[in-house]
Structures are given as structure tokens and as C-alpha cells.
Design a protein around this motif. Structure first.
Motif, mmCIF file in Angstrom:
data_model
loop_
_atom_site.group_PDB
_atom_site.id
_atom_site.type_symbol
_atom_site.label_atom_id
_atom_site.label_comp_id
_atom_site.label_asym_id
_atom_site.label_seq_id
_atom_site.Cartn_x
_atom_site.Cartn_y
_atom_site.Cartn_z
ATOM 1 N N MET A 127 0.833 -1.205 0.000
ATOM 2 C CA MET A 127 0.000 0.000 0.000
ATOM 3 C C MET A 127 0.865 1.251 0.000
ATOM 4 S SD MET A 127 -1.024 2.609 2.214
ATOM 5 C CE MET A 127 -0.696 1.911 3.825
ATOM 6 N N ALA A 128 1.898 1.277 0.849
ATOM 7 C CA ALA A 128 2.760 2.453 0.958
ATOM 8 C C ALA A 128 3.494 2.726 -0.350
ATOM 9 C CB ALA A 128 3.758 2.265 2.095
ATOM 10 N N GLY A 130 2.245 2.205 -3.223
ATOM 11 C CA GLY A 130 1.263 2.502 -4.259
ATOM 12 C C GLY A 130 0.836 1.301 -5.066
ATOM 13 N N GLY A 135 -6.066 -1.769 2.233
ATOM 14 C CA GLY A 135 -5.575 -0.828 3.225
ATOM 15 C C GLY A 135 -6.145 -1.094 4.596
ATOM 16 N N PRO A 139 -8.057 3.893 8.205
ATOM 17 C CA PRO A 139 -7.560 4.874 7.234
ATOM 18 C C PRO A 139 -8.251 4.762 5.874
ATOM 19 C CG PRO A 139 -5.734 3.874 8.407
ATOM 20 C CD PRO A 139 -6.953 3.097 8.773
ATOM 21 N N ALA A 140 -8.510 3.536 5.419
ATOM 22 C CA ALA A 140 -9.188 3.362 4.130
ATOM 23 C C ALA A 140 -10.583 3.971 4.175
ATOM 24 C CB ALA A 140 -9.266 1.880 3.772
ATOM 25 N N MET A 143 -10.268 7.774 3.975
ATOM 26 C CA MET A 143 -9.992 8.241 2.614
ATOM 27 C C MET A 143 -11.253 8.216 1.756
ATOM 28 S SD MET A 143 -6.844 9.192 2.684
ATOM 29 C CE MET A 143 -6.387 9.384 0.955
ATOM 30 N N PRO A 170 -0.392 3.859 8.521
ATOM 31 C CA PRO A 170 -1.045 3.723 7.209
ATOM 32 C C PRO A 170 -1.828 4.963 6.799
ATOM 33 C CG PRO A 170 -2.089 2.278 8.835
ATOM 34 C CD PRO A 170 -0.841 2.802 9.454
ATOM 35 N N MET A 171 -2.392 5.682 7.771
ATOM 36 C CA MET A 171 -3.094 6.927 7.441
ATOM 37 C C MET A 171 -2.130 7.916 6.796
ATOM 38 S SD MET A 171 -6.190 8.405 7.877
ATOM 39 C CE MET A 171 -6.045 8.829 6.147
ATOM 40 N N MET A 174 -1.287 6.802 3.218
ATOM 41 C CA MET A 174 -2.379 7.046 2.265
ATOM 42 C C MET A 174 -2.477 8.522 1.905
ATOM 43 S SD MET A 174 -5.405 4.509 3.615
ATOM 44 C CE MET A 174 -5.078 2.769 3.931
ATOM 45 N N ASN A 177 0.336 9.335 -0.428
ATOM 46 C CA ASN A 177 0.030 8.840 -1.776
ATOM 47 C C ASN A 177 -0.990 9.737 -2.485
ATOM 48 O OD1 ASN A 177 1.796 6.709 -1.540
ATOM 49 N ND2 ASN A 177 0.241 5.192 -1.048
ATOM 50 N N ALA A 178 -1.778 10.475 -1.691
ATOM 51 C CA ALA A 178 -2.745 11.410 -2.259
ATOM 52 C C ALA A 178 -2.142 12.805 -2.430
ATOM 53 C CB ALA A 178 -3.984 11.481 -1.366
#
Length: 275
Positions: A127-128, A130, A135, A139-140, A143, A170-171, A174, A177-178
Motif C-alpha cells: 500500500m505504501a 502505491g 488498506g 484509514p481506508a 480516505m 497507514p493513514m 495514504m 500517496n494522495a
């Protein structure tokens, strides 16, 4: 300014209707297996909420309850059995487990294709980077909530307070990544109020009631509270925010319903990939 309410409860209900339609298209009903070790009443309540959500969208659930004396080896054997069960599309190990159990080893034993709660090291890494992976559910869910309400993320400064491996870290990944600029704060952070005061987006993920004070948060920020404590308190003090910030999640009814919705959605996605 009147803050926009990021209503996770309403969105989760809306999404459940869409998920049910997708479930109905599958020949075999997806099954989420939940593992509860011990008799903690809060954990039992959370597990039951997830089972109830499965029922609402037409998915199956399998509840595995183990005694508080369970060893790491016994729990690993249970996970291995579920990994090899073709009917099970997702596996949830309810956190926390009793102290004698190596929780990380048990999380990492979950087949990545069934890691619908996003707790494995391998899943986090993918996930980290990409890559495709499920996720971490909270956090998923956050998002998804931010996307639904068209919250602008790219170029914004996000401050995540908390660094747990299934929420804070993970938050942050994510949000990065955004295309956010991300600061992670924790128990060793100096000048926490100053760090939060510079944030366009504040995510409370620290697990302590109202640790984050309302007057630390700047006007026009987006406030996401992932905490829930006795008396309906979150990690973020809310008094006075509703007339200053751009958007805020309610507690309860904000992040919590989206956590469960993300778990159910990812279980269905697993089923569709395995079909």
C-alpha cells in the motif's frame, strides 16, 4: 463559517446498498471470518457490529471465539485453517489480543489475499508503495469519506497525531500517496500545538480523549477524529470548532461506520478477485 459535517454513518448506509447489489451478482456468498480471543466486552461488541454489517449486505460471516488462554501457536493454527478455507474471503483478527500472544506474528500469518483489515506487514508495504493491497480499514474508510465530500488533499499539509501500525502509519502513507505533505506526531513530538496549528488537515489517531485541543487548530482546517471514548468523546476537543473549521467528523457517526464499511467493502473485493 459553518463546518461541513463529514457524515460517515449516512455514507456507510448509502454504500451498503451498492455493496449488496454487487454481492447479489456473485454465485457464492462471500464470508468474513472474525477471530475474537478472550472475553473483552468492547472487542465483542466491535466484532458483532462487523457481523451485523455482513448480514445487511448479504454476506456470510463466521465467528471464531477463542479463550483468553490461547497461545500464539494455537492462534496461528486457527489462522492457517482459515487461510486454506476456500469459502472464507476475508479474515479479521480483533485487536487487541491477550498479552501472551505475539500479535504481529499472527497478523502477518494472514494470507495477503484475505487481509481485508489491512494488518499485514506485506500489505502495508505494498500500500505504501502505491501497489494493489487492502488498506488498513480505518484509514481506508477515512480516505473514502474525504473523497465522497470532495475534500481537497493534493498539496495540503496533513498532520496525523498517532503512529500505530494499523492507524497512524497507514493513514500517513495514504495521505502521502494522495499528494499531501504529511507530518506524523506522537508521544515524543515537541511543540505538538504548534505542529497542529500549521495543519490544513488534522487526523486524531492517538487514542486519548480530547488530547488535541480545539484552539490548536487553525480556522478553515479539515478535522478528522478517529478516536472514540466513553461519553462520546473523541481524540479532538470539538467545542468551538463547528464555527471555525471547514469540515469535521462527528463522534460518534463519523469515522467508526466507515471503518466497518471499508472492511466489508474489501471483503467483497477479495471475493470478486477470487471468483
Amino acid at each position: 463559517m459553518t463546518a461541513q459535517i463529514l457524515d460517515g454513518k449516512a455514507l456507510a448506509k448509502q454504500r451498503e446498498q451498492m455493496l449488496k447489489q454487487r454481492v447479489d451478482l456473485l454465485e457464492q456468498k462471500p464470508v468474513l471470518a472474525t477471530i475474537l480471543v478472550g472475553d473483552d466486552p468492547s472487542s465483542a461488541t466491535y466484532v458483532q457490529m462487523k457481523i451485523n454489517a455482513c448480514g445487511r449486505v448479504g454476506m456470510g460471516s463466521r465467528s471464531v471465539e477463542l479463550p483468553s488462554t490461547t497461545t500464539t501457536e494455537q492462534l496461528l493454527a486457527t489462522i492457517d485453517e482459515l487461510n486454506n478455507d476456500s469459502q472464507v474471503c476475508g479474515i479479521l483478527l480483533q485487536h487487541p489480543v491477550p498479552p501472551q500472544i505475539d500479535e504481529r506474528a499472527c497478523f502477518d500469518a494472514i494470507d495477503i489475499t484475505k487481509d481485508v483489515d489491512g494488518v499485514t506487514t506485506q500489505g502495508f508495504g505494498r500500500m505504501a508503495m502505491g501497489e494493489q493491497a487492502f488498506g488498513s480499514a480505518t484509514p481506508a474508510g477515512i480516505m473514502t469519506l474525504l473523497k465522497h465530500y470532495d475534500i481537497q488533499l493534493s498539496g495540503k499539509h496533513a498532520v496525523v497525531v498517532g503512529r500505530s501500525p494499523i492507524l497512524g502509519k497507514p493513514m500517513a502513507a495514504m495521505l502521502l500517496n494522495a499528494n499531501c505533505t504529511v507530518t506524523i506526531c506522537h508521544s515524543r513530538t515537541e511543540d505538538l500545538a504548534d505542529q497542529i496549528g500549521r495543519a490544513d488537515i488534522v487526523v486524531g489517531a492517538v487514542g486519548k480523549p480530547e488530547l488535541i485541543r480545539a484552539d490548536w487548530i487553525k480556522d478553515g482546517a479539515v478535522v478528522v477524529d478517529a478516536g472514540y471514548h466513553q461519553g462520546g468523546l473523541g481524540d479532538i476537543e470539538k467545542d468551538g470548532l463547528e464555527n471555525r473549521v471547514a469540515a469535521v467528523t462527528p463522534v460518534p457517526g463519523g469515522v467508526g461506520p466507515m471503518t466497518i464499511n471499508a472492511l466489508i467493502s474489501q471483503t467483497l473485493e477479495s471475493a470478486e478477485l477470487l471468483a
